[in-house]
Design a protein around this motif. Structure first.
Motif, PDB file in Angstrom:
ATOM      1  N   GLY A 108       0.874   3.961  -2.917  1.00  4.70           N
ATOM      2  CA  GLY A 108       0.571   5.359  -2.588  1.00  4.70           C
ATOM      3  C   GLY A 108       1.610   6.314  -3.139  1.00  4.70           C
ATOM      4  O   GLY A 108       1.273   7.388  -3.650  1.00  4.70           O
ATOM      5  N   PHE A 124      -1.745  11.093   3.046  1.00  2.00           N
ATOM      6  CA  PHE A 124      -2.307   9.773   3.335  1.00  2.00           C
ATOM      7  C   PHE A 124      -3.412   9.360   2.359  1.00  2.00           C
ATOM      8  O   PHE A 124      -3.646   8.173   2.165  1.00  2.00           O
ATOM      9  CB  PHE A 124      -2.864   9.731   4.769  1.00  2.00           C
ATOM     10  CG  PHE A 124      -1.783   9.707   5.805  1.00  2.00           C
ATOM     11  CD1 PHE A 124      -0.942   8.609   5.938  1.00  2.00           C
ATOM     12  CD2 PHE A 124      -1.610  10.786   6.642  1.00  2.00           C
ATOM     13  CE1 PHE A 124       0.067   8.592   6.877  1.00  2.00           C
ATOM     14  CE2 PHE A 124      -0.593  10.778   7.587  1.00  2.00           C
ATOM     15  CZ  PHE A 124       0.241   9.688   7.705  1.00  2.00           C
ATOM     16  N   TYR A 156      -2.694   6.549  -0.081  1.00  2.00           N
ATOM     17  CA  TYR A 156      -2.444   5.177   0.368  1.00  2.00           C
ATOM     18  C   TYR A 156      -3.707   4.325   0.355  1.00  2.00           C
ATOM     19  O   TYR A 156      -3.661   3.137   0.565  1.00  2.00           O
ATOM     20  CB  TYR A 156      -1.848   5.169   1.765  1.00  2.00           C
ATOM     21  CG  TYR A 156      -0.522   5.890   1.834  1.00  2.00           C
ATOM     22  CD1 TYR A 156       0.509   5.563   0.970  1.00  2.00           C
ATOM     23  CD2 TYR A 156      -0.309   6.917   2.742  1.00  2.00           C
ATOM     24  CE1 TYR A 156       1.708   6.217   1.015  1.00  2.00           C
ATOM     25  CE2 TYR A 156       0.904   7.574   2.801  1.00  2.00           C
ATOM     26  CZ  TYR A 156       1.899   7.219   1.928  1.00  2.00           C
ATOM     27  OH  TYR A 156       3.094   7.875   1.979  1.00  2.00           O
ATOM     28  N   LYS A 165       0.822  -1.221   0.000  1.00  2.00           N
ATOM     29  CA  LYS A 165       0.000   0.000   0.000  1.00  2.00           C
ATOM     30  C   LYS A 165       0.854   1.269   0.000  1.00  2.00           C
ATOM     31  O   LYS A 165       0.515   2.254  -0.652  1.00  2.00           O
ATOM     32  CB  LYS A 165      -0.946   0.008   1.196  1.00  2.00           C
ATOM     33  CG  LYS A 165      -2.067  -0.974   1.085  1.00  2.00           C
ATOM     34  CD  LYS A 165      -2.988  -0.878   2.291  1.00  2.00           C
ATOM     35  CE  LYS A 165      -4.090  -1.913   2.187  1.00  2.00           C
ATOM     36  NZ  LYS A 165      -5.036  -1.799   3.290  1.00  2.00           N
ATOM     37  N   TYR A 166       1.924   1.247   0.756  1.00  4.20           N
ATOM     38  CA  TYR A 166       2.806   2.423   0.815  1.00  4.20           C
ATOM     39  C   TYR A 166       3.419   2.704  -0.555  1.00  4.20           C
ATOM     40  O   TYR A 166       3.387   3.835  -1.046  1.00  4.20           O
ATOM     41  CB  TYR A 166       3.899   2.220   1.865  1.00  4.20           C
ATOM     42  CG  TYR A 166       4.961   3.283   1.865  1.00  4.20           C
ATOM     43  CD1 TYR A 166       4.680   4.568   2.314  1.00  4.20           C
ATOM     44  CD2 TYR A 166       6.248   3.008   1.420  1.00  4.20           C
ATOM     45  CE1 TYR A 166       5.656   5.550   2.307  1.00  4.20           C
ATOM     46  CE2 TYR A 166       7.226   3.981   1.416  1.00  4.20           C
ATOM     47  CZ  TYR A 166       6.920   5.248   1.861  1.00  4.20           C
ATOM     48  OH  TYR A 166       7.890   6.224   1.853  1.00  4.20           O
TER      49      TYR A 166
END
Length: 146
Positions: A114, A141, A144, A110-111
């Motif tokens: 993102g 954020f 993400y 996910k990071y």
């Protein structure tokens, strides 16, 4: 322990310096060097934008040299922090995001996804105005969420 702290703080300060440099120099006075990075890619391996690797490497090299000459004092570890950030920048920006080397194409992290999304938003602007997402390792954020 103090030198480890200096290294870590330098690494994180480099994210702030990179953000400021990207927003106000690369998308400002030094747009000439950065502009080709925002254009469709050609067969050329190098971009004028690659000059920024050299610009950021010079202080690191000088700090390594003068820090080693002084018995590996704080200057050496500041140089090491700049180097570590530069290496991270290369791996994230050029390898992961822009795929200059075909690695990490199918990540599910996910990071990392993102980071790619935020950078894609940055590149939707072909000119130097109206830019957003100037950071590299720390992006809002909202990018993400999958």
């Amino acid at each position: 322990m103090t030198f480890l702290f200096i290294f870590i703080v330098t690494f994180f300060i480099m994210e702030c310096i990179t953000w400021l440099t990207h927003k106000y120099l690369m998308h400002g006075l030094m747009w000439y060097f950065h502009a080709d990075h925002h254009q469709p890619k050609y067969a050329n391996v190098f971009e004028r934008n690659d000059v920024f690797f050299v610009i950021f490497a010079i202080p690191s090299i000088l700090l390594f040299y003068f820090g080693a000459e002084a018995g590996f004092d704080y200057k050496f570890f500041i140089g090491l922090g700049i180097f570590a950030y530069g290496l991270s920048y290369f791996l994230v920006h050029d390898v992961l995001i822009h795929q200059r080397f075909k690695l990490f194409k199918n990540t599910k992290n996910k990071y990392l996804i993102g980071l790619r999304k935020a950078h894609k938003v940055h590149h939707k602007h072909l000119g130097k105005e109206d830019g957003e997402c100037f950071g590299m390792l720390f992006v809002p954020f909202k990018y993400y969420k999958i």
